[in-house]
Design a protein around this motif. Sequence first.
Motif, PDB file in Angstrom:
ATOM      1  N   LEU A  68      24.864  56.338  28.996  1.00 48.79           N
ATOM      2  CA  LEU A  68      24.483  55.122  29.690  1.00 48.79           C
ATOM      3  C   LEU A  68      22.997  55.121  29.996  1.00 48.79           C
ATOM      4  N   PRO A  69      22.419  53.949  30.259  1.00 52.28           N
ATOM      5  CA  PRO A  69      20.984  53.880  30.547  1.00 52.28           C
ATOM      6  C   PRO A  69      20.603  54.753  31.739  1.00 52.28           C
ATOM      7  N   ASN A  70      19.417  55.338  31.678  1.00 52.56           N
ATOM      8  CA  ASN A  70      18.968  56.249  32.728  1.00 52.56           C
ATOM      9  C   ASN A  70      19.017  55.611  34.113  1.00 52.56           C
ATOM     10  N   ALA A  71      18.624  54.345  34.205  1.00 56.48           N
ATOM     11  CA  ALA A  71      18.612  53.687  35.509  1.00 56.48           C
ATOM     12  C   ALA A  71      20.007  53.650  36.120  1.00 56.48           C
ATOM     13  N   ALA A  72      21.025  53.387  35.292  1.00 51.01           N
ATOM     14  CA  ALA A  72      22.393  53.367  35.797  1.00 51.01           C
ATOM     15  C   ALA A  72      22.859  54.777  36.144  1.00 51.01           C
ATOM     16  N   ALA A  73      22.464  55.756  35.324  1.00 50.19           N
ATOM     17  CA  ALA A  73      22.872  57.144  35.578  1.00 50.19           C
ATOM     18  C   ALA A  73      22.314  57.659  36.901  1.00 50.19           C
ATOM     19  N   ALA A  74      21.108  57.229  37.247  1.00 49.59           N
ATOM     20  CA  ALA A  74      20.484  57.710  38.483  1.00 49.59           C
ATOM     21  C   ALA A  74      21.260  57.274  39.715  1.00 49.59           C
ATOM     22  N   GLY A  75      22.053  56.211  39.578  1.00 51.80           N
ATOM     23  CA  GLY A  75      22.813  55.728  40.720  1.00 51.80           C
ATOM     24  C   GLY A  75      24.129  56.439  40.937  1.00 51.80           C
ATOM     25  N   ILE A  76      24.483  57.365  40.044  1.00 51.82           N
ATOM     26  CA  ILE A  76      25.744  58.102  40.179  1.00 51.82           C
ATOM     27  C   ILE A  76      25.453  59.414  40.885  1.00 51.82           C
ATOM     28  N   THR A  77      25.753  59.461  42.180  1.00 50.38           N
ATOM     29  CA  THR A  77      25.390  60.622  42.995  1.00 50.38           C
ATOM     30  C   THR A  77      26.588  61.281  43.660  1.00 50.38           C
ATOM     31  N   SER A  78      27.811  60.846  43.305  1.00 47.71           N
ATOM     32  CA  SER A  78      28.985  61.438  43.936  1.00 47.71           C
ATOM     33  C   SER A  78      30.146  61.433  42.952  1.00 47.71           C
ATOM     34  N   PRO A  79      31.116  62.319  43.153  1.00 45.80           N
ATOM     35  CA  PRO A  79      32.305  62.316  42.293  1.00 45.80           C
ATOM     36  C   PRO A  79      33.037  60.978  42.319  1.00 45.80           C
ATOM     37  N   GLU A  80      33.079  60.335  43.488  1.00 40.95           N
ATOM     38  CA  GLU A  80      33.769  59.053  43.587  1.00 40.95           C
ATOM     39  C   GLU A  80      33.113  58.001  42.699  1.00 40.95           C
ATOM     40  N   GLN A  81      31.760  57.997  42.674  1.00 41.22           N
ATOM     41  CA  GLN A  81      31.060  57.041  41.821  1.00 41.22           C
ATOM     42  C   GLN A  81      31.305  57.346  40.346  1.00 41.22           C
ATOM     43  N   ALA A  82      31.334  58.625  40.008  1.00 42.01           N
ATOM     44  CA  ALA A  82      31.607  58.993  38.619  1.00 42.01           C
ATOM     45  C   ALA A  82      32.996  58.531  38.215  1.00 42.01           C
ATOM     46  N   ALA A  83      33.972  58.730  39.083  1.00 43.97           N
ATOM     47  CA  ALA A  83      35.346  58.342  38.770  1.00 43.97           C
ATOM     48  C   ALA A  83      35.458  56.839  38.562  1.00 43.97           C
ATOM     49  N   ALA A  84      34.698  56.072  39.355  1.00 44.78           N
ATOM     50  CA  ALA A  84      34.801  54.621  39.273  1.00 44.78           C
ATOM     51  C   ALA A  84      34.002  54.035  38.128  1.00 44.78           C
ATOM     52  N   GLN A  85      32.794  54.583  37.866  1.00 41.91           N
ATOM     53  CA  GLN A  85      31.878  53.958  36.919  1.00 41.91           C
ATOM     54  C   GLN A  85      31.930  54.549  35.515  1.00 41.91           C
ATOM     55  N   LEU A  86      32.474  55.747  35.358  1.00 42.54           N
ATOM     56  CA  LEU A  86      32.510  56.399  34.044  1.00 42.54           C
ATOM     57  C   LEU A  86      33.935  56.470  33.522  1.00 42.54           C
ATOM     58  N   ASN A  87      34.697  55.436  33.785  1.00 41.11           N
ATOM     59  CA  ASN A  87      36.137  55.448  33.565  1.00 41.11           C
ATOM     60  C   ASN A  87      36.517  54.378  32.540  1.00 41.11           C
ATOM     61  N   PRO A  88      37.051  54.754  31.375  1.00 47.18           N
ATOM     62  CA  PRO A  88      37.380  53.752  30.351  1.00 47.18           C
ATOM     63  C   PRO A  88      38.476  52.786  30.765  1.00 47.18           C
ATOM     64  N   SER A  89      39.288  53.145  31.763  1.00 50.07           N
ATOM     65  CA  SER A  89      40.331  52.228  32.200  1.00 50.07           C
ATOM     66  C   SER A  89      39.803  51.208  33.199  1.00 50.07           C
ATOM     67  N   LEU A  90      38.506  51.307  33.542  1.00 47.73           N
ATOM     68  CA  LEU A  90      37.861  50.318  34.403  1.00 47.73           C
ATOM     69  C   LEU A  90      36.640  49.765  33.668  1.00 47.73           C
ATOM     70  N   PRO A  91      36.842  49.053  32.561  1.00 47.74           N
ATOM     71  CA  PRO A  91      35.693  48.609  31.764  1.00 47.74           C
ATOM     72  C   PRO A  91      34.762  47.690  32.527  1.00 47.74           C
ATOM     73  N   GLN A  92      35.296  46.971  33.519  1.00 46.20           N
ATOM     74  CA  GLN A  92      34.464  46.067  34.301  1.00 46.20           C
ATOM     75  C   GLN A  92      33.457  46.823  35.163  1.00 46.20           C
ATOM     76  N   ASN A  93      33.675  48.114  35.384  1.00 44.60           N
ATOM     77  CA  ASN A  93      32.757  48.921  36.190  1.00 44.60           C
ATOM     78  C   ASN A  93      31.720  49.664  35.356  1.00 44.60           C
ATOM     79  N   LEU A  94      31.919  49.718  34.030  1.00 42.74           N
ATOM     80  CA  LEU A  94      30.947  50.398  33.181  1.00 42.74           C
ATOM     81  C   LEU A  94      29.621  49.655  33.229  1.00 42.74           C
ATOM     82  N   PRO A  95      28.496  50.362  33.355  1.00 37.03           N
ATOM     83  CA  PRO A  95      27.205  49.680  33.297  1.00 37.03           C
ATOM     84  C   PRO A  95      26.998  49.056  31.922  1.00 37.03           C
ATOM     85  N   VAL A  96      26.307  47.930  31.880  1.00 42.10           N
ATOM     86  CA  VAL A  96      25.970  47.318  30.598  1.00 42.10           C
ATOM     87  C   VAL A  96      25.136  48.315  29.794  1.00 42.10           C
TER      88      VAL A  96
END
Length: 436
Positions: A84-112
Motif C-alpha cells: 500500500l502507499p507509504n502515506a497509508a502505511a504510516a497511519g497503521i500504528t496498532s494491531p487493531e488498525q492492521a486487522a481492520a485495514q489490511l483485511n481482504p474481507s473488508l475491501p471497503q477499508n483497504l486504502p486506495v
Amino acid sequence: MLTSSGISGTANLEAELKLETGIFSMKVAGYTELGASLSRDATMTTFSVEAEVGVKGELQADAKQVTVTASAEAGVRGSYQVTLPNAAAAGITSPEQAAAQLNPSLPQNLPVGATVTLTGEAFMGTGMEVAFKNISGIFGAIGGMSTERASGMALAVTRLDDKTVRVTVGPTEAVSRTLEGKLGVFGIAFGASDTLRVEGQLSSRQVDFDISTPAGQAAYNRFLATGELPKNDPASGTSNAASVQIASETLTREVTFGINLGEAVLDSNVYVATTYDAGGPTEFQYTGTKGPVTFSVSGEWKDPEDPSTYTYSATLPRLASGTADGLRDLYPNTTGSGTTASVSFTYEEAQQVQQLARDWLSAIDQGLPGYQGNTPEPWVMDVANAATPEEAMALLLTPETNNVADVVANRMVRLSAFQFNNGGGQMPGSLTLAEG
C-alpha cells in the motif's frame, strides 16, 4: 517498534483480534512491516499479515463440488501480503488498525492503491482452501491441472478507487507478473512451488467489483467464499471481466504487438495484454527496468496498428533534491512533491520530444550560433535516430551503465533548454513527484 509516524524497522505484533466480518470469521494474529524496498519506486510499503480464516457455515453450500471442510481446522494460520502507499502505511500504528485495514474481507477499508495477495499454499486447511481449489479449476480446464489442488494458485485484491476493487486470480507467478506489469507492484516474493503455463505464456483472469453497492459487495463476498469468479453483470456490480496474458524476459513482435524498442536494452521486462470479455481493443502494458528506473509503454492494440493511444512513462526514484527541483521548473502543473519523479508522454508528445533531439542535431550540423563546432552527445544522437517513438523514449528515459536516475532527469532539462533557446514553449509531457 511503534513510533509517532507508524512502524519503524521490523515489527511483529500479536493482535489475536477476532473479527466477524462479512463472510469471514477472521483472527488477525500478527503483522510485520517488510519495508519499502520491495517496490521499484519506493513509494509503497509491504506488510506480511498472519491470520486464521474460516468461512461462515451458511456460505459453505456454495462450494459443494469441492471436498473440503470449509470451516477449517482451529488454529490454522495463513500468511498474506499487503502492499500500500507509504502515506497509508504510516497511519497503521496498532494491531487493531492492521486487522481492520489490511483485511481482504473488508475491501471497503483497504486504502486506495493497496493490493492484498494471498496464495493457496499459505491457506491449506483454512476456510479459504475452497476458493483456491475452485481457482485451480478455472485454469485446470486449459492446462490440465487437477481441480483438487489449491497450491500454486493466487488471488490479489486491489482497491482501484473509492468504489471499485479488482480481483486477479491465476497461477501464482501469473498473478505476480500481472501486478508487476499493470500496477507497478514489484519484487513480490510469493514462494510458489509451481507455475502453470498456458500455451507458452502465463495467464490470469480479472474482474472488477463495485463494492459501493450491496449487490457488488455480495458478489465479492461470494467470490472470497467460493473462488468462483463472476462474469460481467451490471445488476450484480461486476464489470471488466477479462483474460490477461503475461510474457516476460524474451519478447517477440508477436507477443508485444507493435512495441519495438530497437537499440534500447533493458534489464528485465514484463508484457501484459488484457482482452475483455465484452470485446473492444486489447489493452497492453509493457514494463521494463534499467537500474533503478522503471519504463513503460501502454495503450490499445488495433489492427491495423494505430499507436495514437500509446503512452510512454518512466519512474525516476531517489533523485537529488536539486534535480527534482529542476524537473519541477519544466512543468508548472506538476502534482505532488518529493524526489521520486514520474514522467509521462502521449504518442504526440513523444514525437515532439524526438523532434527536439533531431532539431538539436540539425543546429549543430548547420553551425547555428551557439552550436557551431559542438559535438553532439551520444544520447541525443540515439534519440534523434530512433526508428520508433517507443525506442526514442526508452533511450531517453533509461540510464546508461552508471544506472543513475538523475542522468535521465538532466537530459530532459537540457532538451527543454534547447527548446527555450530556440523559441519553443513548455517541455512536452507531464510530471508527478512523490516522496521516496
